[in-house]
Write a protein that holds these residues in place. Structure first.
Motif, PDB file in Angstrom:
ATOM      1  N   ILE A  34       0.861  -1.184   0.000  1.00 55.21           N
ATOM      2  CA  ILE A  34       0.000   0.000   0.000  1.00 55.21           C
ATOM      3  C   ILE A  34       0.892   1.227   0.000  1.00 55.21           C
ATOM      4  O   ILE A  34       1.726   1.405   0.903  1.00 55.21           O
ATOM      5  CB  ILE A  34      -0.937   0.016   1.217  1.00 55.21           C
ATOM      6  CG1 ILE A  34      -1.800  -1.254   1.244  1.00 55.21           C
ATOM      7  CG2 ILE A  34      -1.836   1.248   1.172  1.00 55.21           C
ATOM      8  CD1 ILE A  34      -2.734  -1.325   2.439  1.00 55.21           C
ATOM      9  N   SER A  40      -2.560   9.841   3.937  1.00 52.92           N
ATOM     10  CA  SER A  40      -3.545   9.305   2.986  1.00 52.92           C
ATOM     11  C   SER A  40      -4.447   8.242   3.611  1.00 52.92           C
ATOM     12  O   SER A  40      -5.403   7.806   2.975  1.00 52.92           O
ATOM     13  CB  SER A  40      -2.837   8.728   1.751  1.00 52.92           C
ATOM     14  OG  SER A  40      -1.949   7.680   2.134  1.00 52.92           O
ATOM     15  N   LYS A  42      -3.191   5.237   5.170  1.00 57.79           N
ATOM     16  CA  LYS A  42      -2.596   3.902   5.121  1.00 57.79           C
ATOM     17  C   LYS A  42      -2.451   3.290   6.513  1.00 57.79           C
ATOM     18  O   LYS A  42      -2.853   2.150   6.761  1.00 57.79           O
ATOM     19  CB  LYS A  42      -1.221   3.962   4.439  1.00 57.79           C
ATOM     20  CG  LYS A  42      -1.213   4.629   3.076  1.00 57.79           C
ATOM     21  CD  LYS A  42       0.140   4.601   2.422  1.00 57.79           C
ATOM     22  CE  LYS A  42       1.248   5.268   3.213  1.00 57.79           C
ATOM     23  NZ  LYS A  42       1.018   6.718   3.426  1.00 57.79           N
ATOM     24  N   THR A  43      -1.857   4.036   7.435  1.00 57.53           N
ATOM     25  CA  THR A  43      -1.647   3.526   8.790  1.00 57.53           C
ATOM     26  C   THR A  43      -2.970   3.302   9.500  1.00 57.53           C
ATOM     27  O   THR A  43      -3.147   2.294  10.208  1.00 57.53           O
ATOM     28  CB  THR A  43      -0.765   4.499   9.592  1.00 57.53           C
ATOM     29  OG1 THR A  43       0.559   4.500   9.048  1.00 57.53           O
ATOM     30  CG2 THR A  43      -0.687   4.093  11.060  1.00 57.53           C
ATOM     31  N   ASP A 180       3.845  -1.558   8.956  1.00 58.40           N
ATOM     32  CA  ASP A 180       3.531  -0.134   8.836  1.00 58.40           C
ATOM     33  C   ASP A 180       4.830   0.648   8.698  1.00 58.40           C
ATOM     34  O   ASP A 180       5.491   0.960   9.684  1.00 58.40           O
ATOM     35  CB  ASP A 180       2.751   0.342  10.065  1.00 58.40           C
ATOM     36  CG  ASP A 180       2.333   1.801   9.948  1.00 58.40           C
ATOM     37  OD1 ASP A 180       2.406   2.347   8.826  1.00 58.40           O
ATOM     38  OD2 ASP A 180       1.943   2.389  10.967  1.00 58.40           O
ATOM     39  N   VAL A 211       2.641  -1.425   4.175  1.00 59.40           N
ATOM     40  CA  VAL A 211       2.553   0.013   3.934  1.00 59.40           C
ATOM     41  C   VAL A 211       3.988   0.528   3.826  1.00 59.40           C
ATOM     42  O   VAL A 211       4.796   0.342   4.746  1.00 59.40           O
ATOM     43  CB  VAL A 211       1.809   0.720   5.080  1.00 59.40           C
ATOM     44  CG1 VAL A 211       1.994   2.237   4.992  1.00 59.40           C
ATOM     45  CG2 VAL A 211       0.330   0.368   5.053  1.00 59.40           C
ATOM     46  N   MET A 228      -3.260   4.816  -2.287  1.00 59.69           N
ATOM     47  CA  MET A 228      -4.270   5.545  -1.538  1.00 59.69           C
ATOM     48  C   MET A 228      -3.968   7.032  -1.555  1.00 59.69           C
ATOM     49  O   MET A 228      -2.811   7.442  -1.538  1.00 59.69           O
ATOM     50  CB  MET A 228      -4.331   5.055  -0.080  1.00 59.69           C
ATOM     51  CG  MET A 228      -4.902   3.672   0.089  1.00 59.69           C
ATOM     52  SD  MET A 228      -5.039   3.179   1.843  1.00 59.69           S
ATOM     53  CE  MET A 228      -6.242   4.397   2.432  1.00 59.69           C
ATOM     54  N   GLN A 236      -5.638   0.212  -7.896  1.00 56.22           N
ATOM     55  CA  GLN A 236      -4.963  -1.007  -7.467  1.00 56.22           C
ATOM     56  C   GLN A 236      -4.751  -1.913  -8.656  1.00 56.22           C
ATOM     57  O   GLN A 236      -5.517  -1.902  -9.620  1.00 56.22           O
ATOM     58  CB  GLN A 236      -5.739  -1.716  -6.360  1.00 56.22           C
ATOM     59  CG  GLN A 236      -7.159  -2.120  -6.653  1.00 56.22           C
ATOM     60  CD  GLN A 236      -7.808  -2.802  -5.467  1.00 56.22           C
ATOM     61  OE1 GLN A 236      -7.297  -3.786  -4.936  1.00 56.22           O
ATOM     62  NE2 GLN A 236      -8.938  -2.260  -5.024  1.00 56.22           N
TER      63      GLN A 236
END
Length: 268
Positions: A34, A40, A42-43, A180, A211, A228, A236
């Motif tokens: 990701i 954005s 992601k986390t 992450d 990520v 993202m 994707q």
């Protein structure tokens, strides 16, 4: 059948909409990267999967079992959260090792705590703990740290600490291993050793969500890539599709900025 299905996940913090209708699936043995700018979402997405945050809307399905449904209170009981977290091993940006414990103890601690719930624990305690110790040593061997078992976190490098964190996440045999930004807290010279471990896991068909800002790594290792932006999945596809021939203008702009920043020696 996918091992993971994420359906229309949404998350707000106050009035700030952080995730909007996030929808994707993951096959067993697949590595999903990701990417996207900071902020954005992601986390937050990883934290929702790991139940560190509770989504406001949507469903999460693992192995065809609904483990979260925003419309079903029975899937949101606090008493079930720990069990559901076992589906996801999460490797954080900042290691989060216990400074008072050795490297080996950091890896075996969660296994030891769970073992106490086994019905035969009191009867077979010695054998169970020996088995856990051996498993911890094997995991540390996999990440190249057999010689650091008795060290404490402050005695090893940041790259080594992150490798301990990876071994710890693997210890409970999660269905999906999540990372992450696993190299964001590392100096450039230590990044490679952590990426090598993740690459080896991908080669062993470990199911992973990563990520990352490491675009070259994502291109080389991922089976699929999600981009993202502003809390939504913009695009994707395979690495070849996303990096080589992106369909969306926002994706193209992001990758162009990354290339420009990389050329200036900075990271996107």
């Amino acid at each position: 059948m996918p091992i993971l299905e994420v359906k229309d996940i949404e998350k707000k913090f106050g009035t700030l909409q952080v995730l909007r209708k996030i929808d994707f699936s993951l096959e067993k043995g697949e590595t999903l990267a990701i990417i996207g700018s900071s902020g954005s979402g992601k986390t937050t997405l990883l934290r929702c999967l790991n139940f560190l945050e509770r989504p406001d809307k949507g469903r999460i399905v693992v192995n065809n079992e609904v483990i979260f449904d925003a419309m079903d209170p029975d899937t949101q009981r606090e008493s079930e959260v720990r069990k559901k977290r076992l589906h996801f091993g999460l490797v954080f940006q900042n290691f989060n090792l216990f400074p008072q414990h050795t490297v080996l103890k950091n890896v075996t601690l969660a296994m030891e705590l769970l073992a106490k719930e086994r019905p035969n624990y009191k009867q077979d305690k010695k054998a169970i703990l020996e088995e856990i110790q051996e498993k911890g040593k094997n995991l540390l061997s996999q990440v190249g740290l057999s010689d650091k078992l008795d060290c404490y976190p402050h005695m090893i490098s940041g790259g080594q600490q992150q490798r301990v964190a990876i071994a710890r996440a693997l210890a409970l045999e999660p269905d999906i291993l999540c990372f992450d930004e696993p190299t964001s807290a590392l100096d450039p010279e230590l990044t490679g050793e952590v990426l090598k471990v993740i690459r080896n896991l991908a080669e062993r068909n470990t199911t992973m969500i990563i990520v990352t800002h490491e675009m070259d790594f994502a291109r080389d290792v991922a089976d699929r890539v999600i981009f993202m932006d502003d809390g939504v999945i913009v695009e994707q596809g395979t690495p070849e599709e996303v990096f080589g021939n992106p369909r969306e203008e926002r994706t193209r702009q992001f990758l162009t900025r990354y290339k420009e920043n990389s050329g200036n020696g900075s990271q996107c």
